[in-house]
Write a protein that holds these residues in place. Structure first.
Motif, mmCIF file in Angstrom:
data_model
loop_
_atom_site.group_PDB
_atom_site.id
_atom_site.type_symbol
_atom_site.label_atom_id
_atom_site.label_comp_id
_atom_site.label_asym_id
_atom_site.label_seq_id
_atom_site.Cartn_x
_atom_site.Cartn_y
_atom_site.Cartn_z
ATOM 1 N N ARG A 102 12.159 20.114 -17.612
ATOM 2 C CA ARG A 102 13.242 20.828 -17.576
ATOM 3 C C ARG A 102 13.754 20.922 -18.953
ATOM 4 N N ILE A 103 13.257 21.349 -19.777
ATOM 5 C CA ILE A 103 13.990 21.681 -21.318
ATOM 6 C C ILE A 103 13.660 23.311 -21.675
ATOM 7 N N LEU A 123 10.427 11.916 -18.969
ATOM 8 C CA LEU A 123 10.321 10.492 -18.306
ATOM 9 C C LEU A 123 11.503 10.388 -17.242
ATOM 10 N N ASN A 124 12.352 11.272 -17.308
ATOM 11 C CA ASN A 124 13.329 11.239 -16.060
ATOM 12 C C ASN A 124 13.031 12.158 -15.108
ATOM 13 N N SER A 125 11.952 12.952 -15.002
ATOM 14 C CA SER A 125 11.421 13.643 -14.189
ATOM 15 C C SER A 125 10.594 12.661 -13.189
ATOM 16 N N PRO A 126 10.485 13.248 -11.695
ATOM 17 C CA PRO A 126 9.775 12.731 -10.687
ATOM 18 C C PRO A 126 8.514 13.067 -10.659
ATOM 19 N N PHE A 127 7.994 14.104 -11.589
ATOM 20 C CA PHE A 127 6.470 14.598 -11.537
ATOM 21 C C PHE A 127 6.000 13.769 -12.832
ATOM 22 N N GLU A 168 1.970 12.227 -27.571
ATOM 23 C CA GLU A 168 2.665 11.211 -27.698
ATOM 24 C C GLU A 168 2.984 10.650 -26.427
ATOM 25 N N LEU A 169 3.405 11.300 -25.385
ATOM 26 C CA LEU A 169 3.697 10.752 -24.036
ATOM 27 C C LEU A 169 2.409 9.880 -23.450
#
Length: 226
Positions: A102-103, A123-127, A168-169
């Motif tokens: 969500r960005i 990182l805040n996403s449940p997916f 990076e992630l």
């Protein structure tokens, strides 16, 4: 003969060696040749390729289904189709990971602030937390950029920022992406976000290539290395 060749392909599409053998046998019988499917020269395979094409058979890996005009109940259903539709090129090799971030899609090259926001939302996403890909896997990546009430964006720049953040992630290296599909969708009612779909790709495997003949004439142009 076209019908016979298509029948051979349909009956043996799951066994490439058997498919070669049957195509060679059909060619030898039709053209009164004696080519060996196990030891054929590039020139012989090129001849068989021309024979297949002369029977009006092209791109035999694809099913020739009639196009149907698609309609959607709303923008949500249309985005779901765009994001989750199967890849007909890479055959959807498992594992497959689908997740939204969500960005608002961005195109600016000032990476740090925007990348940090992407990482925070991811990182805040449940997916998308469990991605079972190794560093050696060749990948098929689809990026769908949904944006609302903002001016039009350059698709390639949005993709660059997203791929940098993914690298990076989750250690998705650009060099391992063999197929990249980019879509931008200008929504009237949905909020802006990025949808990411990752699966394994078999684009660069040879187990679905029947013949080795080059069959590339370049319309009679001289080869570049000559």
């Amino acid at each position: 003969m076209r019908k016979k060749i298509l029948q051979i392909i349909d009956e043996n599409r799951d066994n490439i060696e058997a498919l070669r053998d049957h195509l060679f046998a059909a060619f030898n019988k039709t053209e009164n040749k004696n080519y060996d499917s196990k030891n054929a020269s590039p020139e012989e395979e090129e001849e068989i390729t021309r024979w297949i094409v002369s029977n009006e058979i092209h791109f035999i890996g694809f099913d020739n289904t009639e196009d149907v005009r698609r309609v959607f109940v709303n923008e949500t259903s249309k985005v779901s189709f765009l994001t989750q539709s199967h890849c007909n090129i890479c055959q959807d090799k498992l594992p497959i990971s689908n997740f939204p971030v969500r960005i608002t899609p961005k195109t600016r090259q000032t990476k740090t602030k925007l990348k940090n926001e992407f990482i925070k939302q991811f990182l805040n996403s449940p997916f998308g937390k469990e991605l079972n890909f190794s560093k050696k896997d060749k990948l098929c990546v689809k990026l769908v950029f949904v944006f609302n009430r903002i001016r039009d964006k350059d698709l390639d720049n949005m993709a660059k920022l997203t791929l940098d953040a993914l690298k990076e992630l989750i250690q998705i290296d650009d060099k391992n992406i063999d197929h990249l599909e980019l879509i931008k969708f200008k929504a009237r009612y949905l909020e802006s976000f990025i949808y990411i779909r990752i699966s394994k790709s078999d684009v660069n495997t040879a187990n679905n290539v029947i013949l080795k003949g080059k069959h590339m004439t370049w319309a009679g142009l001289t080869k570049l290395d000559e």
